[in-house]
Design a protein around this motif. Structure first.
Motif, PDB file in Angstrom:
ATOM      1  N   LEU A   1      61.269 111.685  54.925  1.00 36.33           N
ATOM      2  CA  LEU A   1      59.941 112.265  55.117  1.00 36.33           C
ATOM      3  C   LEU A   1      58.860 111.270  54.697  1.00 36.33           C
ATOM      4  CD1 LEU A   1      58.333 114.766  56.018  1.00 36.33           C
ATOM      5  CD2 LEU A   1      58.249 115.410  53.614  1.00 36.33           C
ATOM      6  N   ILE A   2      59.109 110.538  53.633  1.00 37.25           N
ATOM      7  CA  ILE A   2      58.142 109.522  53.198  1.00 37.25           C
ATOM      8  C   ILE A   2      57.941 108.494  54.308  1.00 37.25           C
ATOM      9  CG2 ILE A   2      57.726 107.657  51.542  1.00 37.25           C
ATOM     10  CD1 ILE A   2      59.443 109.378  49.551  1.00 37.25           C
ATOM     11  N   HIS A   3      59.040 108.063  54.913  1.00 32.34           N
ATOM     12  CA  HIS A   3      58.973 107.109  56.018  1.00 32.34           C
ATOM     13  C   HIS A   3      58.171 107.695  57.187  1.00 32.34           C
ATOM     14  CE1 HIS A   3      60.215 103.820  58.609  1.00 32.34           C
ATOM     15  NE2 HIS A   3      60.593 104.717  59.503  1.00 32.34           N
ATOM     16  N   GLN A   4      58.426 108.968  57.503  1.00 29.17           N
ATOM     17  CA  GLN A   4      57.701 109.618  58.599  1.00 29.17           C
ATOM     18  C   GLN A   4      56.205 109.686  58.306  1.00 29.17           C
ATOM     19  OE1 GLN A   4      60.436 113.175  58.643  1.00 29.17           O
ATOM     20  NE2 GLN A   4      59.797 113.138  60.795  1.00 29.17           N
ATOM     21  N   VAL A   5      55.854 110.027  57.069  1.00 28.89           N
ATOM     22  CA  VAL A   5      54.439 110.101  56.683  1.00 28.89           C
ATOM     23  C   VAL A   5      53.792 108.722  56.843  1.00 28.89           C
ATOM     24  CG1 VAL A   5      52.877 110.405  54.706  1.00 28.89           C
ATOM     25  CG2 VAL A   5      54.672 112.098  55.160  1.00 28.89           C
ATOM     26  N   ASN A   6      54.480 107.692  56.351  1.00 32.36           N
ATOM     27  CA  ASN A   6      53.938 106.338  56.473  1.00 32.36           C
ATOM     28  C   ASN A   6      53.736 105.945  57.935  1.00 32.36           C
ATOM     29  OD1 ASN A   6      53.740 105.886  53.707  1.00 32.36           O
ATOM     30  ND2 ASN A   6      55.765 104.971  53.566  1.00 32.36           N
TER      31      ASN A   6
ATOM     32  N   TYR B   1      53.383 108.042  60.560  1.00 31.37           N
ATOM     33  CA  TYR B   1      52.364 108.904  61.157  1.00 31.37           C
ATOM     34  C   TYR B   1      50.962 108.380  60.866  1.00 31.37           C
ATOM     35  CZ  TYR B   1      49.649 112.986  62.478  1.00 31.37           C
ATOM     36  OH  TYR B   1      48.734 113.818  63.079  1.00 31.37           O
ATOM     37  N   PHE B   2      50.723 107.977  59.627  1.00 28.36           N
ATOM     38  CA  PHE B   2      49.392 107.518  59.243  1.00 28.36           C
ATOM     39  C   PHE B   2      49.217 106.006  59.416  1.00 28.36           C
ATOM     40  CE2 PHE B   2      49.639 111.583  56.935  1.00 28.36           C
ATOM     41  CZ  PHE B   2      48.492 112.175  57.451  1.00 28.36           C
ATOM     42  N   GLY B   3      50.245 105.330  59.923  1.00 32.19           N
ATOM     43  CA  GLY B   3      50.149 103.898  60.179  1.00 32.19           C
ATOM     44  C   GLY B   3      50.047 103.068  58.911  1.00 32.19           C
ATOM     45  N   LEU B   4      50.703 103.521  57.840  1.00 35.14           N
ATOM     46  CA  LEU B   4      50.635 102.813  56.563  1.00 35.14           C
ATOM     47  C   LEU B   4      51.694 101.719  56.514  1.00 35.14           C
ATOM     48  CD1 LEU B   4      50.260 105.860  54.162  1.00 35.14           C
ATOM     49  CD2 LEU B   4      48.456 104.528  55.268  1.00 35.14           C
ATOM     50  N   ILE B   5      51.314 100.561  56.050  1.00 40.40           N
ATOM     51  CA  ILE B   5      52.258  99.458  55.907  1.00 40.40           C
ATOM     52  C   ILE B   5      52.050  98.788  54.558  1.00 40.40           C
ATOM     53  CG2 ILE B   5      52.501  99.027  58.379  1.00 40.40           C
ATOM     54  CD1 ILE B   5      50.519  96.683  58.026  1.00 40.40           C
ATOM     55  N   TRP B   6      53.000  97.985  54.183  1.00 43.53           N
ATOM     56  CA  TRP B   6      52.972  97.162  52.985  1.00 43.53           C
ATOM     57  C   TRP B   6      52.588  97.939  51.738  1.00 43.53           C
ATOM     58  CZ3 TRP B   6      55.647  93.027  54.044  1.00 43.53           C
ATOM     59  CH2 TRP B   6      55.619  92.500  55.330  1.00 43.53           C
ATOM     60  N   ASP B   7      51.508  97.526  51.097  1.00 47.83           N
ATOM     61  CA  ASP B   7      51.126  98.102  49.811  1.00 47.83           C
ATOM     62  C   ASP B   7      50.828  99.597  49.913  1.00 47.83           C
ATOM     63  OD1 ASP B   7      51.441  95.649  48.640  1.00 47.83           O
ATOM     64  OD2 ASP B   7      49.303  95.180  48.566  1.00 47.83           O
ATOM     65  N   ASP B   8      50.183 100.006  50.998  1.00 54.55           N
ATOM     66  CA  ASP B   8      49.854 101.427  51.155  1.00 54.55           C
ATOM     67  C   ASP B   8      51.121 102.269  51.285  1.00 54.55           C
ATOM     68  OD1 ASP B   8      47.103 100.952  51.005  1.00 54.55           O
ATOM     69  OD2 ASP B   8      46.945 100.639  53.178  1.00 54.55           O
ATOM     70  N   ALA B   9      52.083 101.790  52.053  1.00 53.89           N
ATOM     71  CA  ALA B   9      53.342 102.515  52.229  1.00 53.89           C
ATOM     72  C   ALA B   9      54.121 102.548  50.914  1.00 53.89           C
ATOM     73  CB  ALA B   9      54.180 101.866  53.328  1.00 53.89           C
ATOM     74  N   GLU B  10      54.126 101.440  50.193  1.00 55.27           N
ATOM     75  CA  GLU B  10      54.822 101.405  48.899  1.00 55.27           C
ATOM     76  C   GLU B  10      54.147 102.346  47.903  1.00 55.27           C
ATOM     77  OE1 GLU B  10      57.227 101.077  45.830  1.00 55.27           O
ATOM     78  OE2 GLU B  10      57.691 100.447  47.851  1.00 55.27           O
ATOM     79  N   GLU B  11      52.834 102.459  47.964  1.00 56.44           N
ATOM     80  CA  GLU B  11      52.118 103.368  47.070  1.00 56.44           C
ATOM     81  C   GLU B  11      52.513 104.821  47.348  1.00 56.44           C
ATOM     82  OE1 GLU B  11      49.267 104.758  44.173  1.00 56.44           O
ATOM     83  OE2 GLU B  11      50.571 103.035  44.407  1.00 56.44           O
TER      84      GLU B  11
ATOM     85  N   ALA C   1      55.378 105.823  48.556  1.00 54.29           N
ATOM     86  CA  ALA C   1      56.750 105.959  48.036  1.00 54.29           C
ATOM     87  C   ALA C   1      56.742 106.059  46.507  1.00 54.29           C
ATOM     88  CB  ALA C   1      57.604 104.783  48.497  1.00 54.29           C
ATOM     89  N   ARG C   2      55.899 105.259  45.848  1.00 55.65           N
ATOM     90  CA  ARG C   2      55.799 105.303  44.385  1.00 55.65           C
ATOM     91  C   ARG C   2      55.300 106.673  43.928  1.00 55.65           C
ATOM     92  NH1 ARG C   2      52.418 104.941  40.222  1.00 55.65           N
ATOM     93  NH2 ARG C   2      50.549 104.917  41.519  1.00 55.65           N
ATOM     94  N   LEU C   3      54.298 107.194  44.597  1.00 58.31           N
ATOM     95  CA  LEU C   3      53.764 108.510  44.233  1.00 58.31           C
ATOM     96  C   LEU C   3      54.817 109.594  44.437  1.00 58.31           C
ATOM     97  CD1 LEU C   3      50.153 108.207  45.667  1.00 58.31           C
ATOM     98  CD2 LEU C   3      50.863 108.101  43.261  1.00 58.31           C
ATOM     99  N   ALA C   4      55.612 109.451  45.480  1.00 57.34           N
ATOM    100  CA  ALA C   4      56.680 110.433  45.716  1.00 57.34           C
ATOM    101  C   ALA C   4      57.691 110.413  44.577  1.00 57.34           C
ATOM    102  CB  ALA C   4      57.357 110.160  47.056  1.00 57.34           C
TER     103      ALA C   4
END
Length: 136
Positions: A48-53, A55-65, A67-70
């Protein structure tokens, strides 16, 4: 609300996406997403985290953030104080009892104290002499 839930809501609101539309795109129920946002569900799956990233077009630091929050978003925390002092156990129990009543400023102040203690411990560890290992 969990850190992941707050981030998910912020992402949705920034893009003007409704809970129902996001749920449909991620193939989950709106009730599940609502429960995630409000902290009534635990950590989301890595899928689901991957899907959210995506969907919102998040990459690199934003995507890792995200995942970290999750990883930080389990709403029912267990603190194991076995082997610690009586004071540590009393503190853990007091925090568990009173955390709902703490204003955001107090929570931020407590985090700052813990961050300072961690930084001081890290500095102390770096300044300790390293034990030499012999290769005999």
């Amino acid at each position: 609300m969990t850190p992941f839930g707050a981030k998910l809501r912020a992402l949705r609101e920034a893009k003007g996406v409704t809970l129902t539309d996001l749920a449909r795109a991620l193939q989950v129920s709106p009730a599940y997403l609502s429960a995630l946002e409000h902290g009534h569900r635990g950590r989301p799956s890595s899928g689901l985290i991957h899907q959210v990233n995506e969907y919102f077009g998040l990459i690199w630091d934003d995507a890792e953030e995200v995942a970290r929050l999750a990883r930080l978003s389990h709403p029912r925390v267990v603190v194991d104080t076995a082997g610690l002092s009586a004071e540590a156990t009393a503190l853990a129990n007091r925090i568990a009892r009173e955390i709902r009543r703490l204003p955001p400023e107090t929570i931020a102040a407590l985090e700052a104290v813990l961050d300072g203690a961690a930084a001081a411990e890290g500095q102390a560890a770096r300044s300790r002499p390293q034990a030499r290992s012999s290769s005999r």
